[in-house]
Design an enzyme around this catalytic site. Structure first.
Site, short mmCIF file in Angstrom:
data_model
loop_
_atom_site.label_atom_id
_atom_site.label_comp_id
_atom_site.label_asym_id
_atom_site.label_seq_id
_atom_site.Cartn_x
_atom_site.Cartn_y
_atom_site.Cartn_z
N ASN A 1 13.84 0.14 -1.32
CA ASN A 1 13.53 1.46 -0.79
C ASN A 1 13.74 2.88 -1.67
O ASN A 1 12.96 3.66 -1.82
CB ASN A 1 13.72 1.77 0.52
CG ASN A 1 13.16 0.90 1.68
OD1 ASN A 1 11.93 0.24 1.44
ND2 ASN A 1 14.00 0.58 2.55
N ASP B 1 7.95 -5.14 -1.40
CA ASP B 1 9.15 -4.67 -1.93
C ASP B 1 10.51 -5.37 -1.62
O ASP B 1 11.57 -4.70 -1.57
CB ASP B 1 9.24 -3.09 -1.30
CG ASP B 1 9.76 -2.94 0.14
OD1 ASP B 1 9.59 -3.99 0.70
OD2 ASP B 1 10.24 -2.03 0.51
N ARG C 1 8.87 4.59 -65.43
CA ARG C 1 10.18 5.44 -65.22
C ARG C 1 10.23 6.32 -66.32
O ARG C 1 10.08 5.86 -67.35
CB ARG C 1 11.38 5.10 -64.46
CG ARG C 1 11.93 4.13 -65.57
CD ARG C 1 13.14 3.36 -65.23
NE ARG C 1 13.90 2.80 -66.08
CZ ARG C 1 14.62 1.39 -65.97
NH1 ARG C 1 14.39 1.09 -64.67
NH2 ARG C 1 14.73 0.70 -66.97
N ALA D 1 0.96 -1.25 0.03
CA ALA D 1 -0.22 -0.13 0.04
C ALA D 1 0.98 1.53 0.02
O ALA D 1 0.24 2.24 -0.16
CB ALA D 1 -1.06 0.08 1.08
N ASN E 1 2.93 3.60 -48.04
CA ASN E 1 1.76 2.98 -47.32
C ASN E 1 0.62 4.13 -46.93
O ASN E 1 -0.32 3.92 -46.50
CB ASN E 1 1.91 2.24 -46.45
CG ASN E 1 2.99 2.60 -45.16
OD1 ASN E 1 3.59 3.79 -45.52
ND2 ASN E 1 2.58 2.32 -44.04
N TYR E 2 1.28 5.32 -46.68
CA TYR E 2 0.32 6.34 -46.21
C TYR E 2 0.21 7.72 -47.02
O TYR E 2 0.90 8.12 -47.51
CB TYR E 2 1.36 6.70 -44.81
CG TYR E 2 0.65 7.65 -43.92
CD1 TYR E 2 -0.64 7.51 -43.38
CD2 TYR E 2 1.34 8.89 -43.48
CE1 TYR E 2 -0.97 8.48 -42.42
CE2 TYR E 2 0.88 9.82 -42.47
CZ TYR E 2 -0.46 9.46 -42.01
OH TYR E 2 -0.91 10.39 -41.11
N ARG F 1 10.78 7.30 -1.20
CA ARG F 1 12.25 7.34 -1.49
C ARG F 1 12.77 6.96 -2.79
O ARG F 1 13.48 7.27 -3.23
CB ARG F 1 12.87 6.28 -0.50
CG ARG F 1 12.94 6.76 1.20
CD ARG F 1 13.29 5.87 2.18
NE ARG F 1 12.15 4.74 2.22
CZ ARG F 1 12.17 3.77 3.44
NH1 ARG F 1 13.05 3.62 3.85
NH2 ARG F 1 11.18 3.25 3.14
C1 UD1 Z 1 10.51 -2.55 7.05
C2 UD1 Z 1 10.47 -3.15 8.31
C3 UD1 Z 1 11.75 -3.16 8.98
C4 UD1 Z 1 12.47 -4.22 8.04
C5 UD1 Z 1 12.34 -3.71 6.60
C6 UD1 Z 1 12.89 -4.91 5.37
C7 UD1 Z 1 8.32 -2.21 9.45
C8 UD1 Z 1 7.96 -1.16 10.50
N1 UD1 Z 1 9.65 -2.26 9.45
O1 UD1 Z 1 10.94 -1.26 6.98
O2 UD1 Z 1 11.70 -4.04 10.28
O3 UD1 Z 1 13.69 -4.47 8.24
O4 UD1 Z 1 10.91 -3.54 6.22
O5 UD1 Z 1 13.03 -4.61 4.08
O6 UD1 Z 1 7.82 -3.09 9.04
N2 UD1 Z 1 3.42 -0.82 3.62
C9 UD1 Z 1 2.01 -0.65 3.64
N3 UD1 Z 1 1.27 0.19 4.34
C10 UD1 Z 1 1.96 1.04 5.31
C11 UD1 Z 1 3.45 0.97 5.48
C12 UD1 Z 1 4.01 0.21 4.65
O7 UD1 Z 1 1.45 -1.48 2.89
O8 UD1 Z 1 1.19 1.67 5.85
C13 UD1 Z 1 4.02 -1.66 2.71
C14 UD1 Z 1 5.04 -0.90 1.60
O9 UD1 Z 1 4.34 -0.70 0.55
C15 UD1 Z 1 6.12 -1.84 1.52
C16 UD1 Z 1 6.08 -2.84 3.03
O10 UD1 Z 1 5.07 -2.46 3.77
O11 UD1 Z 1 6.07 -2.68 0.57
C17 UD1 Z 1 7.41 -2.41 3.81
O12 UD1 Z 1 7.33 -1.11 4.13
P1 UD1 Z 1 8.36 0.01 4.08
O13 UD1 Z 1 7.97 1.36 4.59
O14 UD1 Z 1 9.13 -0.25 2.65
O15 UD1 Z 1 9.24 -0.52 5.33
P2 UD1 Z 1 10.72 -0.19 5.75
O16 UD1 Z 1 10.87 1.02 6.23
O17 UD1 Z 1 11.62 -0.79 4.68
CA CA Z 2 11.09 -1.67 2.61
#
Ligand code: UD1
Ligand code: CA
Length: 458
Positions: free
Chosen positions: A228, A103, A440, A11, A386-387, A16
């Site tokens: 990220n 991700d 021609r 979500a 063609n055009y 970043r």
């Molecule tokens: C997260 C973990 C961290 C871990 C890292 C590994 C948490 C708080 N932290 O950090 O411990 O080391 O992943 O990659 O979980 N997302 C939602 N809804 C939200 C927030 C995030 O769906 O409200 C989804 C994002 O789209 C993403 C995933 O959750 O796909 C991870 O979120 P992200 O913000 O990337 O977490 P990190 O800071 O990387």
């Molecule tokens: Ca992440």
């Protein structure tokens, strides 16, 4: 057997990345990150997969619609809050739920299976997938007690100096006892550096309740990389490229320089095909046995037949038969169908054209919107006109016809079977079967005139 469920978190916006495109849709080897996650996950037998969507929900569901159910997280209040959105679909289920971030596109089915197996064997309430790395910055750290048992996870931004020295990271992939997960989520707060509801806090909460927490430390940090920003995305593409190329090499394709060959996930290459450096193979491309591609060629969504050679060329959305010779420097544009033993030579552009078996367009031509039979020779510099500025028209060239060099074929027009078009002709009327067409200005020679001209100019 324990029932298995999955929740995929997709979500977030991905600030970043500094991009218009939502993070989980950024491609790795041509496929959105979240699609990699779902494809690998769905190889594990699961009762139900729920993807949490928010930013770009419509686009994300479009991509993975067949592989998952969806819940909407309207506000992105953290990964714990994200999992809570799946509550209605999952909270009453008995079984194991794996939670995966959208991700982390490099994690493989084998690792997911291993995590499930270890979790179920240990009889744990939660099992973390962790990894060790020399550059843990940004990741949540896994905090263990003196006995080496996992106590909790602390986010980088909340960690103190000592905790930041920990090199074991949370990969954001976990197995939970499903019911305990949703119970524990009720107790997660947002009192932390980011003001978010952290999913990893569930680990500490369960541990405090005396629940068993296990961890599976993967030997391969690269696989668990979280994407990220674009630096990590580039790194992930590198890792995936190596993985894909090695797989093709093991299957018998000759990739001469794997560091400089870019193959999308999903491309099929048969044994003994040779792929030269600088080649990019995209989408749903199939390269049949003994074909030879490159150097420096880009093939998108094409079938390339057995023994076909493509040198320094670009081809898209087309079907190319067996033993065809293409290039150097040819451009095959979409909706073309090239027969076997055909030849498309230097600086030739082909568009939306059927070219029959053994037909040749060897030099400097544009053939667009054309139906060309078999055994046709299209001379150097021939152009299908063609055009008309508004509409595209069809050129038909029947079997065994011979088109002389530098001819213009003004469509719609048909060149009959076995006919000849004299070099330099501009053809705007149909040519009957077996005819010779000359269109021609007639040549006239003025004997001795050249020296007269020279005298006059002196
Ligand atoms: C997260 C973990 C961290 C871990 C890292 C590994 C948490 C708080 N932290 O950090 O411990 O080391 O992943 O990659 O979980 N997302 C939602 N809804 C939200 C927030 C995030 O769906 O409200 C989804 C994002 O789209 C993403 C995933 O959750 O796909 C991870 O979120 P992200 O913000 O990337 O977490 P990190 O800071 O990387
Ligand atoms: Ca992440």
């Amino acid at each position: 057997m324990t029932k298995r469920y999955a929740v995929v978190l997709a979500a977030g916006q991905g600030k970043r990345m500094k991009s218009k495109l939502y993070k989980v849709l950024h491609p790795v080897a041509g496929k959105p990150m979240v699609e990699h996650v779902l494809n690998q996950l769905n190889e594990v037998e699961l009762e139900k997969t729920v993807t949490v969507v928010g930013f770009g929900a419509e686009k994300v569901t479009e991509h993975v619609g067949n592989d998952s159910e969806f819940v909407l997280q309207e506000e992105q209040l953290g990964t714990g809050h994200a999992v809570m959105q799946a509550e209605d679909l999952l909270k009453d289920k008995e079984g194991t739920t794996i939670v995966v971030a959208g991700d982390t596109p490099l994690i493989t089915t084998e690792t997911y299976r291993e995590l499930f197996a270890r979790h179920e064997e240990a009889g744990a309430s939660a099992t973390l997938l962790t990894a060790k790395t020399d550059s843990p910055d940004g990741y949540g750290r896994v905090i263990r007690n003196e006995q080496g048992e996992v106590e909790r996870v602390v986010e980088h931004k909340d960690a103190n100096e000592g905790e930041r020295l920990v090199t074991e990271i949370n990969t954001a992939t976990y197995c939970f006892d499903n019911k305990k997960l949703f119970e524990a989520l009720q107790n997660v707060s947002n009192q932390n550096a980011q003001g978010e509801y952290y999913l990893p806090d569930v680990i500490g909460i369960l541990r405090k309740q005396g629940e068993k927490i296990a961890a599976y430390v993967t030997p391969d940090f690269d696989e668990t990389m979280g994407i990220n920003d674009r630096v990590a995305l580039a790194e992930a593409n590198k890792v995936m490229k190596k993985r894909i190329n090695e797989q093709h090499l093991r299957n018998g394709a000759a990739i001469l320089d794997p560091d400089h060959t870019y193959i999308d996930a999903g491309v099929v290459i048969e044994p003994d095909a040779v792929i030269h450096p600088g080649t990019v193979l995209k989408g749903d491309t199939v390269i049949k046995a003994d074909a030879e591609i490159g150097p420096n060629s880009e093939i998108t969504n094409c079938h390339i037949g057995e023994g076909t050679v493509v040198k320094q060329s670009v081809a898209a959305d087309s079907h190319i038969g067996d033993r065809v010779k293409i290039g150097p420097f040819a451009h095959i544009r979409p909706a073309s169908n090239i027969g076997s033993d055909a030849k498309i030579g230097n600086f030739v552009e082909i568009k939306k054209t059927d070219l029959g078996d053994s037909s040749k367009v060897s030099h400097l031509s544009y053939i667009g919107d054309a139906q060309v039979g078999s055994n046709v020779n299209v001379g150097c510099g021939t152009i299908t006109v063609n055009y008309d500025g508004k509409n595209k028209h069809l050129t038909t060239i029947e079997d065994d016809a011979f088109i002389g060099c530098n001819s213009n074929l003004i469509a719609p027009v048909t060149i009959g079977k076995g006919s000849y078009v004299a070099a330099g002709s501009t053809i705007n009327k149909d040519v009957p079967e077996d005819a010779l067409s000359i269109a021609r200005a007639r040549q006239s020679n003025k004997e001795g005139y050249a020296s007269k001209l020279k005298d006059r100019n002196n």
